[in-house]
Design a protein around this motif. Sequence first.
Motif, PDB file in Angstrom:
ATOM      1  N   LEU A  17       0.776  -1.319   0.383  1.00  0.00           N
ATOM      2  CA  LEU A  17       0.189  -0.581  -0.057  1.00  0.00           C
ATOM      3  C   LEU A  17       0.995   1.113   0.144  1.00  0.00           C
ATOM      4  O   LEU A  17       0.561   2.332  -0.476  1.00  0.00           O
ATOM      5  CB  LEU A  17      -0.731   0.159   1.374  1.00  0.00           C
ATOM      6  N   ALA A  18       2.140   1.011   0.716  1.00  0.00           N
ATOM      7  CA  ALA A  18       2.802   2.070   0.654  1.00  0.00           C
ATOM      8  C   ALA A  18       3.178   2.183  -0.205  1.00  0.00           C
ATOM      9  O   ALA A  18       3.415   3.687  -0.611  1.00  0.00           O
ATOM     10  CB  ALA A  18       4.465   2.507   1.412  1.00  0.00           C
ATOM     11  N   TRP A  19       4.117   1.469  -1.341  1.00  0.00           N
ATOM     12  CA  TRP A  19       4.065   1.778  -2.384  1.00  0.00           C
ATOM     13  C   TRP A  19       3.678   2.137  -3.430  1.00  0.00           C
ATOM     14  O   TRP A  19       3.595   3.211  -4.105  1.00  0.00           O
ATOM     15  CB  TRP A  19       5.097   0.562  -3.290  1.00  0.00           C
ATOM     16  N   ILE A  20       2.106   2.020  -3.386  1.00  0.00           N
ATOM     17  CA  ILE A  20       0.894   1.927  -4.502  1.00  0.00           C
ATOM     18  C   ILE A  20       0.820   3.479  -3.922  1.00  0.00           C
ATOM     19  O   ILE A  20       0.709   4.314  -4.846  1.00  0.00           O
ATOM     20  CB  ILE A  20      -0.315   1.415  -4.810  1.00  0.00           C
ATOM     21  N   ALA A  21       0.556   4.807  -2.773  1.00  0.00           N
ATOM     22  CA  ALA A  21       0.461   5.236  -2.396  1.00  0.00           C
ATOM     23  C   ALA A  21       1.561   6.337  -3.340  1.00  0.00           C
ATOM     24  O   ALA A  21       1.528   8.017  -3.972  1.00  0.00           O
ATOM     25  CB  ALA A  21       0.580   5.614  -0.888  1.00  0.00           C
ATOM     26  N   ARG A  22       3.085   6.294  -3.098  1.00  0.00           N
ATOM     27  CA  ARG A  22       3.975   6.418  -3.674  1.00  0.00           C
ATOM     28  C   ARG A  22       3.997   6.422  -5.256  1.00  0.00           C
ATOM     29  O   ARG A  22       3.870   8.002  -5.437  1.00  0.00           O
ATOM     30  CB  ARG A  22       5.541   6.196  -3.283  1.00  0.00           C
ATOM     31  N   LYS A  23       3.743   5.999  -6.103  1.00  0.00           N
ATOM     32  CA  LYS A  23       3.543   5.863  -7.718  1.00  0.00           C
ATOM     33  C   LYS A  23       2.695   6.283  -7.299  1.00  0.00           C
ATOM     34  O   LYS A  23       2.345   7.276  -8.087  1.00  0.00           O
ATOM     35  CB  LYS A  23       2.621   3.840  -7.619  1.00  0.00           C
ATOM     36  N   MET A  24       1.258   6.507  -6.595  1.00  0.00           N
ATOM     37  CA  MET A  24      -0.199   7.125  -7.626  1.00  0.00           C
ATOM     38  C   MET A  24       0.705   8.953  -7.014  1.00  0.00           C
ATOM     39  O   MET A  24       0.055   9.900  -7.903  1.00  0.00           O
ATOM     40  CB  MET A  24      -1.289   7.348  -6.096  1.00  0.00           C
ATOM     41  N   ARG A  25       1.337   9.391  -6.399  1.00  0.00           N
ATOM     42  CA  ARG A  25       0.831  11.209  -5.965  1.00  0.00           C
ATOM     43  C   ARG A  25       2.431  11.022  -7.276  1.00  0.00           C
ATOM     44  O   ARG A  25       2.526  12.100  -7.592  1.00  0.00           O
ATOM     45  CB  ARG A  25       2.347  10.814  -4.508  1.00  0.00           C
ATOM     46  N   ALA A  26       3.374  10.349  -7.259  1.00  0.00           N
ATOM     47  CA  ALA A  26       4.136  10.850  -9.016  1.00  0.00           C
ATOM     48  C   ALA A  26       3.837  10.692  -9.609  1.00  0.00           C
ATOM     49  O   ALA A  26       3.659  11.631 -10.851  1.00  0.00           O
ATOM     50  CB  ALA A  26       4.915   9.704  -8.748  1.00  0.00           C
ATOM     51  N   LEU A  27       2.320   9.748  -9.574  1.00  0.00           N
ATOM     52  CA  LEU A  27       1.357  10.222 -11.406  1.00  0.00           C
ATOM     53  C   LEU A  27       0.749  11.387 -11.469  1.00  0.00           C
ATOM     54  O   LEU A  27       0.515  11.786 -12.506  1.00  0.00           O
ATOM     55  CB  LEU A  27       0.946   8.835 -11.325  1.00  0.00           C
ATOM     56  N   VAL A  28       0.534  11.272 -10.273  1.00  0.00           N
ATOM     57  CA  VAL A  28      -0.657  12.697  -9.761  1.00  0.00           C
ATOM     58  C   VAL A  28       0.800  13.683 -10.241  1.00  0.00           C
ATOM     59  O   VAL A  28      -0.092  14.454 -10.860  1.00  0.00           O
ATOM     60  CB  VAL A  28      -0.910  13.130  -8.797  1.00  0.00           C
ATOM     61  N   ARG A  29       1.752  14.189 -10.026  1.00  0.00           N
ATOM     62  CA  ARG A  29       2.613  15.125 -10.524  1.00  0.00           C
ATOM     63  C   ARG A  29       2.473  15.421 -11.628  1.00  0.00           C
ATOM     64  O   ARG A  29       3.182  15.667 -11.995  1.00  0.00           O
ATOM     65  CB  ARG A  29       4.361  15.208  -9.067  1.00  0.00           C
ATOM     66  N   THR A  30       2.990  13.832 -12.711  1.00  0.00           N
ATOM     67  CA  THR A  30       3.288  13.762 -13.851  1.00  0.00           C
ATOM     68  C   THR A  30       2.327  14.479 -14.132  1.00  0.00           C
ATOM     69  O   THR A  30       2.518  15.257 -15.501  1.00  0.00           O
ATOM     70  CB  THR A  30       3.650  12.519 -14.084  1.00  0.00           C
ATOM     71  N   ASN A  31       1.060  13.909 -14.128  1.00  0.00           N
ATOM     72  CA  ASN A  31      -0.415  14.335 -14.495  1.00  0.00           C
ATOM     73  C   ASN A  31      -0.434  15.977 -14.489  1.00  0.00           C
ATOM     74  O   ASN A  31      -0.727  16.920 -15.457  1.00  0.00           O
ATOM     75  CB  ASN A  31      -1.655  13.741 -13.914  1.00  0.00           C
ATOM     76  N   ASP A  32      -0.418  16.469 -13.063  1.00  0.00           N
ATOM     77  CA  ASP A  32       0.053  17.957 -13.410  1.00  0.00           C
ATOM     78  C   ASP A  32       0.830  18.742 -14.067  1.00  0.00           C
ATOM     79  O   ASP A  32       0.153  19.771 -14.810  1.00  0.00           O
ATOM     80  CB  ASP A  32      -0.173  18.240 -11.931  1.00  0.00           C
ATOM     81  N   GLN A  35      -0.352  18.894 -17.785  1.00  0.00           N
ATOM     82  CA  GLN A  35      -1.401  19.963 -17.647  1.00  0.00           C
ATOM     83  C   GLN A  35      -1.604  21.503 -17.981  1.00  0.00           C
ATOM     84  O   GLN A  35      -1.350  22.087 -18.633  1.00  0.00           O
ATOM     85  CB  GLN A  35      -2.252  19.351 -16.998  1.00  0.00           C
ATOM     86  N   ASP A  36       0.073  21.017 -17.086  1.00  0.00           N
ATOM     87  CA  ASP A  36       0.321  23.128 -16.882  1.00  0.00           C
ATOM     88  C   ASP A  36       0.779  22.664 -18.343  1.00  0.00           C
ATOM     89  O   ASP A  36       1.012  23.737 -18.818  1.00  0.00           O
ATOM     90  CB  ASP A  36       1.102  22.805 -15.688  1.00  0.00           C
ATOM     91  N   GLY A  37       1.705  22.420 -19.257  1.00  0.00           N
ATOM     92  CA  GLY A  37       2.232  22.470 -20.393  1.00  0.00           C
ATOM     93  C   GLY A  37       1.413  22.518 -21.344  1.00  0.00           C
ATOM     94  O   GLY A  37       1.734  23.851 -22.002  1.00  0.00           O
ATOM     95  N   ILE A  38       0.667  21.400 -21.043  1.00  0.00           N
ATOM     96  CA  ILE A  38      -0.594  21.364 -22.389  1.00  0.00           C
ATOM     97  C   ILE A  38      -0.598  23.447 -22.391  1.00  0.00           C
ATOM     98  O   ILE A  38      -1.041  23.293 -23.563  1.00  0.00           O
ATOM     99  CB  ILE A  38      -1.004  20.718 -22.814  1.00  0.00           C
ATOM    100  N   ARG A  39      -1.961  23.291 -21.041  1.00  0.00           N
ATOM    101  CA  ARG A  39      -2.181  24.220 -20.918  1.00  0.00           C
ATOM    102  C   ARG A  39      -1.638  25.759 -21.545  1.00  0.00           C
ATOM    103  O   ARG A  39      -1.755  26.788 -22.210  1.00  0.00           O
ATOM    104  CB  ARG A  39      -2.612  25.086 -19.533  1.00  0.00           C
ATOM    105  N   THR A  40       0.102  25.669 -21.207  1.00  0.00           N
ATOM    106  CA  THR A  40       1.036  26.477 -21.116  1.00  0.00           C
ATOM    107  C   THR A  40       0.369  26.742 -23.438  1.00  0.00           C
ATOM    108  O   THR A  40       0.518  28.093 -23.182  1.00  0.00           O
ATOM    109  CB  THR A  40       2.019  26.594 -21.127  1.00  0.00           C
ATOM    110  N   LEU A  41       1.154  25.440 -23.811  1.00  0.00           N
ATOM    111  CA  LEU A  41       0.981  25.597 -25.488  1.00  0.00           C
ATOM    112  C   LEU A  41      -0.070  25.582 -26.025  1.00  0.00           C
ATOM    113  O   LEU A  41       0.075  26.851 -26.786  1.00  0.00           O
ATOM    114  CB  LEU A  41       1.434  23.878 -25.296  1.00  0.00           C
ATOM    115  N   LEU A  42      -1.100  26.022 -24.917  1.00  0.00           N
ATOM    116  CA  LEU A  42      -2.669  26.034 -25.864  1.00  0.00           C
ATOM    117  C   LEU A  42      -2.517  27.723 -25.388  1.00  0.00           C
ATOM    118  O   LEU A  42      -3.072  28.806 -26.648  1.00  0.00           O
ATOM    119  CB  LEU A  42      -4.029  25.401 -25.601  1.00  0.00           C
ATOM    120  N   ARG A  43      -2.810  28.136 -24.213  1.00  0.00           N
ATOM    121  CA  ARG A  43      -2.069  29.424 -24.052  1.00  0.00           C
ATOM    122  C   ARG A  43      -1.409  30.753 -25.744  1.00  0.00           C
ATOM    123  O   ARG A  43      -1.676  31.366 -26.416  1.00  0.00           O
ATOM    124  CB  ARG A  43      -1.573  29.893 -23.449  1.00  0.00           C
TER     125      ARG A  43
END
Length: 100
Positions: A17-32, A35-43
């Motif tokens: 569970l701790a490993w899954i939680a770390r992986k999920m946090r990393a995925l959320v950071r990557t996704n964020d 999204q920031d990069g794509i939003r910047t390109l669209l702007r």
Amino acid sequence: MEQVFISVMSTVAVGLLAWIARKMRALVRTNDAQQDGIRTLLRNELVRLHRDLVEAQGWCTLEDKEYAERTYIAYHELGGNGTGTVLYENIMALPIKDNG
């Protein structure tokens, strides 16, 4: 023996569970970040369209407006607003001319 098995399985479950939680946090950071990069390109694309159409040309084609709208909708869905909205509204206010 059963007590040892339960203890080992509990330790494994907690570790997993701790490993899954770390992986999920990393995925959320990557996704964020994505999204920031794509939003910047669209702007930036809205800025380019505004410069080319509003500032330089003073008119646009129907296709230009459709492209600006698709770009703005994606930008807005990713949380963009403010100056991007103003750029989009200025583009949409342009008169339509046939490019041919």
